[in-house]
Design a protein around this motif. Sequence first.
Motif, mmCIF file in Angstrom:
data_model
loop_
_atom_site.group_PDB
_atom_site.id
_atom_site.type_symbol
_atom_site.label_atom_id
_atom_site.label_comp_id
_atom_site.label_asym_id
_atom_site.label_seq_id
_atom_site.Cartn_x
_atom_site.Cartn_y
_atom_site.Cartn_z
ATOM 1 N N VAL A 77 0.835 -1.204 0.000
ATOM 2 C CA VAL A 77 0.000 0.000 0.000
ATOM 3 C C VAL A 77 0.871 1.255 0.000
ATOM 4 C CG1 VAL A 77 -1.667 1.313 1.368
ATOM 5 C CG2 VAL A 77 -1.959 -1.134 1.070
ATOM 6 N N GLY A 78 1.927 1.238 0.801
ATOM 7 C CA GLY A 78 2.819 2.389 0.864
ATOM 8 C C GLY A 78 3.491 2.684 -0.465
ATOM 9 N N LEU A 79 3.954 1.657 -1.151
ATOM 10 C CA LEU A 79 4.577 1.885 -2.452
ATOM 11 C C LEU A 79 3.570 2.378 -3.477
ATOM 12 C CD1 LEU A 79 7.111 -1.063 -2.685
ATOM 13 C CD2 LEU A 79 7.600 1.353 -2.420
ATOM 14 N N GLY A 80 2.328 1.887 -3.398
ATOM 15 C CA GLY A 80 1.283 2.394 -4.289
ATOM 16 C C GLY A 80 1.022 3.876 -4.052
ATOM 17 N N ILE A 81 0.966 4.264 -2.793
ATOM 18 C CA ILE A 81 0.761 5.679 -2.464
ATOM 19 C C ILE A 81 1.950 6.511 -2.919
ATOM 20 C CG2 ILE A 81 0.581 7.303 -0.527
ATOM 21 C CD1 ILE A 81 -1.087 5.144 0.900
ATOM 22 N N ILE A 82 3.148 6.005 -2.733
ATOM 23 C CA ILE A 82 4.345 6.740 -3.150
ATOM 24 C C ILE A 82 4.368 6.919 -4.665
ATOM 25 C CG2 ILE A 82 6.856 6.608 -3.327
ATOM 26 C CD1 ILE A 82 6.834 5.339 -0.546
ATOM 27 N N ILE A 83 3.995 5.892 -5.416
ATOM 28 C CA ILE A 83 3.953 6.017 -6.878
ATOM 29 C C ILE A 83 2.919 7.054 -7.293
ATOM 30 C CG2 ILE A 83 3.317 4.789 -9.001
ATOM 31 C CD1 ILE A 83 4.645 2.310 -7.767
ATOM 32 N N ALA A 84 1.756 7.050 -6.644
ATOM 33 C CA ALA A 84 0.731 8.052 -6.967
ATOM 34 C C ALA A 84 1.208 9.464 -6.628
ATOM 35 C CB ALA A 84 -0.557 7.727 -6.219
ATOM 36 N N LEU A 85 1.858 9.623 -5.484
ATOM 37 C CA LEU A 85 2.385 10.935 -5.111
ATOM 38 C C LEU A 85 3.475 11.398 -6.069
ATOM 39 C CD1 LEU A 85 2.552 10.672 -1.226
ATOM 40 C CD2 LEU A 85 1.144 12.228 -2.567
ATOM 41 N N PHE A 86 4.318 10.469 -6.491
ATOM 42 C CA PHE A 86 5.394 10.841 -7.413
ATOM 43 C C PHE A 86 4.826 11.280 -8.754
ATOM 44 C CE2 PHE A 86 8.660 9.944 -10.601
ATOM 45 C CZ PHE A 86 9.681 10.734 -10.101
ATOM 46 N N ARG A 87 3.758 10.632 -9.189
ATOM 47 C CA ARG A 87 3.139 11.033 -10.457
ATOM 48 C C ARG A 87 2.513 12.419 -10.354
ATOM 49 N NH1 ARG A 87 0.233 5.421 -12.429
ATOM 50 N NH2 ARG A 87 2.177 4.358 -12.947
ATOM 51 N N ASN A 88 1.960 12.768 -9.201
ATOM 52 C CA ASN A 88 1.320 14.070 -9.035
ATOM 53 C C ASN A 88 2.304 15.181 -8.688
ATOM 54 O OD1 ASN A 88 -1.225 13.078 -9.571
ATOM 55 N ND2 ASN A 88 -1.625 12.590 -7.427
ATOM 56 N N LYS A 89 3.204 14.919 -7.777
ATOM 57 C CA LYS A 89 4.116 15.958 -7.270
ATOM 58 C C LYS A 89 5.520 15.886 -7.863
ATOM 59 C CE LYS A 89 1.551 18.008 -4.179
ATOM 60 N NZ LYS A 89 1.320 19.433 -4.149
ATOM 61 N N GLU A 90 5.873 14.767 -8.489
ATOM 62 C CA GLU A 90 7.198 14.526 -9.061
ATOM 63 C C GLU A 90 8.309 14.627 -8.012
ATOM 64 O OE1 GLU A 90 7.681 17.017 -12.457
ATOM 65 O OE2 GLU A 90 6.113 16.000 -13.586
ATOM 66 N N THR A 91 8.013 14.192 -6.804
ATOM 67 C CA THR A 91 9.017 14.151 -5.737
ATOM 68 C C THR A 91 8.624 13.084 -4.721
ATOM 69 O OG1 THR A 91 10.211 15.438 -4.078
ATOM 70 C CG2 THR A 91 7.887 15.928 -4.343
ATOM 71 N N VAL A 92 9.609 12.543 -4.032
ATOM 72 C CA VAL A 92 9.368 11.618 -2.930
ATOM 73 C C VAL A 92 9.921 12.198 -1.626
ATOM 74 C CG1 VAL A 92 9.194 9.517 -4.289
ATOM 75 C CG2 VAL A 92 11.438 10.288 -3.500
ATOM 76 N N ASN A 93 10.150 13.506 -1.621
ATOM 77 C CA ASN A 93 10.637 14.191 -0.430
ATOM 78 C C ASN A 93 9.451 14.467 0.492
ATOM 79 O OD1 ASN A 93 11.991 15.646 1.461
ATOM 80 N ND2 ASN A 93 12.820 17.171 0.043
ATOM 81 N N ALA A 94 9.530 14.040 1.726
ATOM 82 C CA ALA A 94 8.411 14.173 2.660
ATOM 83 C C ALA A 94 8.092 15.630 2.968
ATOM 84 C CB ALA A 94 8.723 13.420 3.953
ATOM 85 N N ASP A 95 9.061 16.528 2.900
ATOM 86 C CA ASP A 95 8.814 17.931 3.188
ATOM 87 C C ASP A 95 8.018 18.623 2.086
ATOM 88 O OD1 ASP A 95 10.157 17.768 5.582
ATOM 89 O OD2 ASP A 95 12.074 18.382 4.705
ATOM 90 N N GLU A 96 8.100 18.103 0.879
ATOM 91 C CA GLU A 96 7.431 18.746 -0.252
ATOM 92 C C GLU A 96 6.045 18.169 -0.534
ATOM 93 O OE1 GLU A 96 10.058 18.692 -3.571
ATOM 94 O OE2 GLU A 96 11.710 19.533 -2.425
ATOM 95 N N ILE A 97 5.651 17.158 0.199
ATOM 96 C CA ILE A 97 4.336 16.558 0.002
ATOM 97 C C ILE A 97 3.375 17.243 0.963
ATOM 98 C CG2 ILE A 97 2.993 14.439 0.125
ATOM 99 C CD1 ILE A 97 5.600 12.931 -0.464
#
Length: 102
Positions: A77-97
């Motif tokens: 589930v976490g990797l699915g959420i991370i992939i969705a966030l990366f597609r929307n925000k183009e970052t995996v930095n927790a401060d920028e989400i």
Amino acid sequence: MPPVTVAHYIFLSTALFTIGTIGVLTRRNVIIILMSIELILNSVNINLVAFSKQLMSINGQTFAIFIIVDAVAEAAVGLGIIIALFRNKETVNADEIDLMKW
């Protein structure tokens, strides 16, 4: 060669828990944070299995299997959420989400 005692397992578990906690608190990459949480869960599993062996009971090992299953589901589930966030925000930095901000 001296036998491996429960103290050795507790030391290993403490080291893994410490590394995982430091990783969660200091890193800003969401993938590394998830990996640190997995380290924490594995340190708990080591304790459960070690004490289960010492007490001659299978309850700790059974509970460790449930924790492993939970960790697998969390990772999926976490990797699915991370992939969705990366597609929307183009970052995996927790401060920028900041999806929850207005």
